[in-house]
Design a protein around this motif. Structure first.
Motif, short mmCIF file in Angstrom:
data_model
loop_
_atom_site.label_atom_id
_atom_site.label_comp_id
_atom_site.label_asym_id
_atom_site.label_seq_id
_atom_site.Cartn_x
_atom_site.Cartn_y
_atom_site.Cartn_z
N LEU A 32 0.83 -1.21 0.00
CA LEU A 32 0.00 0.00 0.00
C LEU A 32 0.87 1.26 0.00
O LEU A 32 0.55 2.23 -0.70
N MET A 33 1.96 1.23 0.75
CA MET A 33 2.86 2.39 0.76
C MET A 33 3.44 2.62 -0.63
O MET A 33 3.50 3.77 -1.10
N MET A 34 3.87 1.56 -1.29
CA MET A 34 4.45 1.70 -2.63
C MET A 34 3.40 2.24 -3.61
O MET A 34 3.72 3.08 -4.45
N ALA A 35 2.18 1.76 -3.48
CA ALA A 35 1.11 2.23 -4.37
C ALA A 35 0.86 3.72 -4.16
O ALA A 35 0.72 4.48 -5.12
N LEU A 36 0.83 4.15 -2.91
CA LEU A 36 0.60 5.57 -2.64
C LEU A 36 1.76 6.43 -3.10
O LEU A 36 1.57 7.56 -3.54
N GLN A 37 2.98 5.90 -3.02
CA GLN A 37 4.14 6.67 -3.48
C GLN A 37 4.10 6.89 -4.99
O GLN A 37 4.68 7.86 -5.49
N ALA A 38 3.39 6.03 -5.70
CA ALA A 38 3.30 6.15 -7.15
C ALA A 38 2.23 7.16 -7.59
O ALA A 38 2.20 7.56 -8.75
N VAL A 39 1.39 7.58 -6.66
CA VAL A 39 0.31 8.51 -7.00
C VAL A 39 0.90 9.89 -7.26
O VAL A 39 1.66 10.43 -6.46
N GLN A 40 0.55 10.48 -8.41
CA GLN A 40 1.01 11.82 -8.78
C GLN A 40 -0.17 12.79 -8.67
O GLN A 40 -1.19 12.60 -9.32
N VAL A 41 -0.01 13.78 -7.81
CA VAL A 41 -1.06 14.79 -7.66
C VAL A 41 -0.41 16.18 -7.67
O VAL A 41 0.73 16.35 -7.27
#
Length: 86
Positions: A32-41
């Protein structure tokens, strides 16, 4: 094998199951941490929220890893006792 050794083995099996669940929880948390780190906002507030969630997940992963290590130590004791009495 006597009743106390049976009880120790039952407790060890339960602790081992809990330990396996903690390990799986740690792995899921890290994913989940890796997935959130990939989010670009572009929104600074959203970035702040994502970073706060990543930090919280990181803390939880550390706690579950620590608990798993403690359980590993506990699991080693009953196995040694049962082995030495057999």
């Amino acid at each position: 094998m006597n009743q106390s050794n049976d009880k120790l083995l039952q407790i060890a099996d339960t602790l081992e199951h809990i330990n396996e669940q903690l390990i799986l929880l740690t792995i899921d948390t890290e994913h989940l941490m890796m997935a959130l780190q990939a989010v670009q906002v572009d929104c600074a507030i959203s970035k702040g929220v994502i970073n706060a969630v990543i930090m919280a997940l990181s803390g939880n992963a550390t706690i579950t890893e620590d608990l798993s290590g403690q359980l590993d130590g506990l699991l080693a004791v009953p196995q040694e006792e049962v082995t030495s009495h057999e």
